[in-house]
Structure formats: C-alpha cells, structure tokens
Design an enzyme around this catalytic site. Structure first.
Site, PDB file in Angstrom:
ATOM      1  CG  ASP A  49      -1.800   1.221   1.297  1.00 16.22           C
ATOM      2  OD1 ASP A  49      -2.909   1.154   0.745  1.00 16.22           O
ATOM      3  OD2 ASP A  49      -1.381   2.241   1.889  1.00 16.22           O
ATOM      4  CE1 TYR A  54       0.534   7.992   2.550  1.00 18.22           C
ATOM      5  CE2 TYR A  54       1.101   5.768   1.889  1.00 18.22           C
ATOM      6  CZ  TYR A  54       0.255   6.640   2.532  1.00 18.22           C
ATOM      7  OH  TYR A  54      -0.866   6.148   3.157  1.00 18.22           O
ATOM      8  CE  LYS A  79      -3.873   4.785   0.925  1.00 12.29           C
ATOM      9  NZ  LYS A  79      -2.442   4.441   0.879  1.00 12.29           N
ATOM     10  CG  HIS A 112      -4.809   9.816   0.571  1.00 11.09           C
ATOM     11  ND1 HIS A 112      -3.479   9.786   0.229  1.00 11.09           N
ATOM     12  CD2 HIS A 112      -4.850   9.399   1.855  1.00 11.09           C
ATOM     13  CE1 HIS A 112      -2.755   9.378   1.253  1.00 11.09           C
ATOM     14  NE2 HIS A 112      -3.567   9.138   2.262  1.00 11.09           N
TER      15      HIS A 112
END
Length: 283
Positions: A49, A54, A79, A112
């Site tokens: 994931d 990120y 996401k 998200h």
C-alpha cells in the site's frame, strides 16, 4: 527466510486481496525504503500500500524489480491526493502514479481523503466527479478494484447515492482502542471491505498493559496481537515497519487465534485514541 503468505479475501467484484498488507506511510523516498518494501515481499507480503502523497511510489517500483516476484502475484494500491480531485485531474494523477510505479494497471486505487482543504463546501460534488473518473478507469481495466480512504458514513452515503459502481474498499484508521463500530456496520451492509491503516497505532500498542498481557499468553508481540485483532474483526490490516524482524513478525499471525473473551477485553480496556485528524475536517 521463512515466508508467511496471507490468505486472500474476495471483494464484492470477486477480486482477491491479501488479508494483510504492507503499509508505506512516512517512509522516505530512498534506498532504505526500497529495501524495506523488498524485504516485506521476501517475507511473504503480496499486498503493498502506497500513495502519491507519500512520495515513495518509485520505491515500490524498484522493490518489485528487486523482489523478482511476478506482477500478477502482487496486489498494489495507491491513492489520489486532494489536490488532484476532479474528473480530468484524477485521470492525469492516475497516469502519473502508474508511471511512477512502472505498472500497466493497478490492483486498487483509492480517493485518499473525502474533504479537500479550502473546498469544504464543494466536497460532495468533488467526490462525485472524482469517482466518475475512477469508474471510467475501472471500466477500461486500468484498475482491478476502486475504493476510498478516510470516508465516514456521510461521505459514503453521498457517493453511493450518486455512483454507478459502489466503492469496494474503505481504508480507515483502525487499531485497538479505535473500533469504529458504526462505520464498520455501514460498510458491511454495503459490501465494502475495510482496510485498517495504523493497526499498530504508530507503536503505541507496544506498551499497552492489556495487549502485553495477552501477547505474553500467546508467546507473541503486542503488534501481532493487534494485527490478529484486526483480522478477527474482518479487517485487512496494513502494518508498517522498516525493521526486518518486525516486518516478518507482523505477518506471522496465522498460527493462533484470540478468544472471544480476549477480544472483548481489548475492546473494553484498551484506550488508545485516534492518531490522525478526523476525516470530517479538511486535509
């Protein structure tokens, strides 16, 4: 190295998702992260994931190469971040993520957050337009499953009322002390699988006396107890660590079970609070 392969769960569209995933939140975009993700795959994880937010999607790409595991044997999630909500921007963001991941398709794509900062008044329409793009990508076989993250009941109701294809997954913060019972019941009613991020409460479970006691009785760690608690709640936990021994331990949870009394004790006595802000506020 011994590998622990998590059994799979079928989503509403019959796509199989491994019941434990490896989370990459707050892992920097560097070689250490590449090695950690590669070690997770080597240790038996097949569900990874990540998220565009990120900044480490390229690390997933490099770890997949390093692992030499076949693409079809992996389940990769990323996401869509808030800045890219909207139909056209969603398509563009998806293509960028796919390029970063060096993949031809995604296994799971998630919105998200439901509410975009500074656009709180428009969140309903924004979610709908974004979801229409998700449906388009799903129909064109660019994504095997589509879902959301951090959606509360009111966000899900708006989407379900205005969509053609219901969300298949909702990824939310879940760990001992944060049970989200009403939201779980709603998701179950609508056949939405629930993934649990931060199942280890960013390490806070390690010093909880209740979890330590139960862990000692099973010769396990509090982290393993928390992951197992998630599984027995019907959740798909996404534990995260960069340490090899913890990476391995976090998926070594299929050789024991918690009793109903132990689960009741955890539910009643563990008091670890929410870590991230409420999804009811802008992000």
């Amino acid at each position: 190295m011994k590998s622990f392969f998590a059994p799979t769960i079928k989503l509403v569209n019959n796509v199989e998702i491994p019941s434990v995933g490896y989370g990459t939140y707050k892992e920097d975009a560097n070689q250490e992260t590449v090695n950690a993700i590669a070690n997770s795959i080597k240790s038996g994880y097949r569900h990874i994931d990540t998220a565009s937010r990120y900044g480490n999607e390229w690390c997933v790409a490099q770890a997949i190469k390093k692992s030499k595991v076949k693409r079809e044997d992996l389940f990769i999630t990323t996401k869509l971040w808030n800045d890219n909500q909207g139909y056209k921007s969603t398509i563009n963001a998806f293509n960028k993520s796919l390029k970063e991941l060096e993949l031809k398709y995604l296994d799971l794509y998630l919105i998200h957050w439901p509410v975009t900062k500074n656009k709180e008044k428009q969140w309903k329409q924004m979610n709908i337009q974004t979801w229409k793009a998700f449906e388009y990508l799903y129909k064109n076989k660019k994504i095997k499953a589509i879902g959301v993250s951090n959606f509360e009941i009111r966000h899900l109701k708006n989407l379900i009322k205005n969509c053609e294809i219901k969300p298949m997954v909702n990824q939310i913060e879940m760990h001992p002390g944060l049970a989200n019972k009403r939201l779980l019941r709603f998701c179950k009613k609508h056949n939405i699988a629930v993934e649990a991020y931060s199942p280890l409460a960013r390490g806070m479970i390690q010093n909880d006396k209740i979890l330590l006691s139960i862990a000692n009785s099973h010769n396990k760690t509090p982290a393993q107890i928390s992951v197992r608690w998630c599984l027995q709640k019907g959740l798909i936990p996404l534990p995260k660590s960069t340490h090899l021994d913890r990476i391995k331990n976090n998926i070594d949870v299929f050789n024991f079970s918690l009793s109903s009394n132990e689960i009741k004790t955890i539910d009643k006595k563990v008091k670890i609070k929410r870590i991230l802000p409420s999804p009811n506020k802008g992000k």
